[in-house]
Motif scaffolding. Sequence first.
Motif, short mmCIF file in Angstrom:
data_model
loop_
_atom_site.label_atom_id
_atom_site.label_comp_id
_atom_site.label_asym_id
_atom_site.label_seq_id
_atom_site.Cartn_x
_atom_site.Cartn_y
_atom_site.Cartn_z
N ARG A 93 0.83 -1.21 0.00
CA ARG A 93 0.00 0.00 0.00
C ARG A 93 0.86 1.26 0.00
O ARG A 93 0.59 2.21 -0.73
CB ARG A 93 -0.91 0.02 1.22
CG ARG A 93 -2.00 -1.03 1.21
CD ARG A 93 -2.88 -0.95 2.45
NE ARG A 93 -3.78 0.18 2.35
CZ ARG A 93 -5.09 0.13 2.55
NH1 ARG A 93 -5.65 -1.04 2.88
NH2 ARG A 93 -5.85 1.19 2.46
N ARG A 94 1.87 1.28 0.86
CA ARG A 94 2.76 2.45 0.98
C ARG A 94 4.19 1.94 0.95
O ARG A 94 4.82 1.73 2.00
CB ARG A 94 2.46 3.20 2.27
CG ARG A 94 1.05 3.76 2.36
CD ARG A 94 0.88 4.64 3.58
NE ARG A 94 1.73 5.84 3.49
CZ ARG A 94 2.00 6.64 4.53
NH1 ARG A 94 1.52 6.35 5.74
NH2 ARG A 94 2.76 7.70 4.38
N PRO A 95 4.72 1.73 -0.25
CA PRO A 95 6.05 1.14 -0.36
C PRO A 95 7.16 1.92 0.36
O PRO A 95 8.10 1.33 0.87
CB PRO A 95 6.29 1.09 -1.87
CG PRO A 95 4.91 1.02 -2.45
CD PRO A 95 4.08 1.89 -1.56
N ASP A 96 7.05 3.25 0.38
CA ASP A 96 8.05 4.07 1.05
C ASP A 96 7.32 5.19 1.79
O ASP A 96 7.17 6.30 1.28
CB ASP A 96 9.04 4.65 0.03
CG ASP A 96 10.30 5.21 0.67
OD1 ASP A 96 10.32 5.33 1.91
OD2 ASP A 96 11.26 5.51 -0.06
N PRO A 97 6.84 4.92 3.00
CA PRO A 97 5.96 5.86 3.71
C PRO A 97 6.57 7.24 3.94
O PRO A 97 5.83 8.22 4.08
CB PRO A 97 5.69 5.16 5.04
CG PRO A 97 5.96 3.72 4.78
CD PRO A 97 7.05 3.70 3.77
N GLU A 98 7.91 7.33 3.97
CA GLU A 98 8.55 8.61 4.25
C GLU A 98 8.67 9.51 3.03
O GLU A 98 9.02 10.68 3.16
CB GLU A 98 9.94 8.37 4.83
CG GLU A 98 9.93 7.63 6.17
CD GLU A 98 11.33 7.39 6.68
OE1 GLU A 98 12.30 7.87 6.04
OE2 GLU A 98 11.47 6.72 7.71
N VAL A 99 8.39 8.96 1.87
CA VAL A 99 8.55 9.72 0.62
C VAL A 99 7.20 9.82 -0.07
O VAL A 99 6.59 8.79 -0.39
CB VAL A 99 9.57 9.05 -0.31
CG1 VAL A 99 9.71 9.84 -1.61
CG2 VAL A 99 10.93 8.94 0.38
N PRO A 100 6.70 11.00 -0.33
CA PRO A 100 5.39 11.15 -0.98
C PRO A 100 5.45 10.79 -2.46
O PRO A 100 6.50 10.86 -3.10
CB PRO A 100 5.07 12.63 -0.80
CG PRO A 100 6.41 13.30 -0.70
CD PRO A 100 7.30 12.32 0.02
N GLY A 101 4.31 10.38 -2.98
CA GLY A 101 4.19 10.17 -4.41
C GLY A 101 4.57 8.80 -4.91
O GLY A 101 4.51 8.55 -6.12
N VAL A 102 4.95 7.89 -4.02
CA VAL A 102 5.33 6.55 -4.47
C VAL A 102 4.06 5.76 -4.76
O VAL A 102 3.18 5.65 -3.90
CB VAL A 102 6.17 5.81 -3.41
CG1 VAL A 102 6.56 4.43 -3.92
CG2 VAL A 102 7.40 6.63 -3.05
N PRO A 103 3.93 5.18 -5.95
CA PRO A 103 2.70 4.44 -6.25
C PRO A 103 2.62 3.15 -5.45
O PRO A 103 3.65 2.61 -5.00
CB PRO A 103 2.82 4.14 -7.75
CG PRO A 103 4.29 4.18 -8.02
CD PRO A 103 4.86 5.21 -7.09
#
Length: 325
Positions: A93-103
Amino acid sequence: MAQAHTSTAPGGGSPPAFADATRDETSLRRFLHGLPGVDAVGVEQRAAGLATRSIKKASKLWAIDTAISMVDLTTLEGADTAGKVRSLCAKGRRPDPEVPGVPSVAAICVYPDMVATAVDQLAGSGIGVASVATAFPSGRSSLKVKLEDTAFAVEQGATEIDMVIDRGAFLSGRYGQVFDEIRQVKAACGDAHLKVILETGELATYDNARRASWLALLAGGDFIKTSTGKVSPAATLPVTHVMLQAVHDWHAATGELRGVKPAGGIRTTKDAVRYLVAVREVAGERWLDPRLFRFGASSLLNDLLMQRRTQLSGHYSGPDYVTVD
């Protein structure tokens, strides 16, 4: 989603262009062995040539995000637990929670008994729940068991089924048996999409990979998939070229869009980019879409995320900065 199509049961829903090919065992054999042979040297040279292509820096982030959106994030181990599946779903769902915009990824792929856990965790996310079935990875069981395996996964909420063909039957020339099993599994899928795993490493030749690809398409597979990831070699660029050409030619003949999924051994961003170049050059740009192309992977996502951070920050971000499965 890939364009809907009807069952290819003999005398039933075969596309008109191929109705004769599926009339009986003899017709099916004649069609498959009448396909043009694959120029092994040519396909390997083309795959190697396309693999050397570089992409512009401005396109690198697009390629990474596209690849992330195509990942079927997978865990298929005997030691899988509900906790592991929940963690995998959170990462999908959130592959890289600290970085916005990751699909988010395209799907989470698990064994049938873990489907309900994945469905619960992914509710409302738009991420598919894929399940292997049909006595994965060997495919060595009765048709009754294979259909029950598929039905159970669908009942649990799977939106995609990854089935394995009976390679022994295929290599023995029992094409009608393989065709009928795919057709019946497709019917058991209901609204779930069917990915047909060919296990190309066991098929040995490019000609067999082409025949198996066409057999799966004729029987109604929504996707053709290289491998289970349990056999070496798994996905390779040349065999993926053969499969991409098959779905391209299928579309040209029928107007129907079918997908391709290489799986196993694709671990780095560089690998993923090479496959995206192949998709564009062999099948066409419309296949640069998770509805028509997927990566079966467990470790690939980590490298894509690290390389994405590098693109954004200008310096390399190691594995300490992303969750490692």
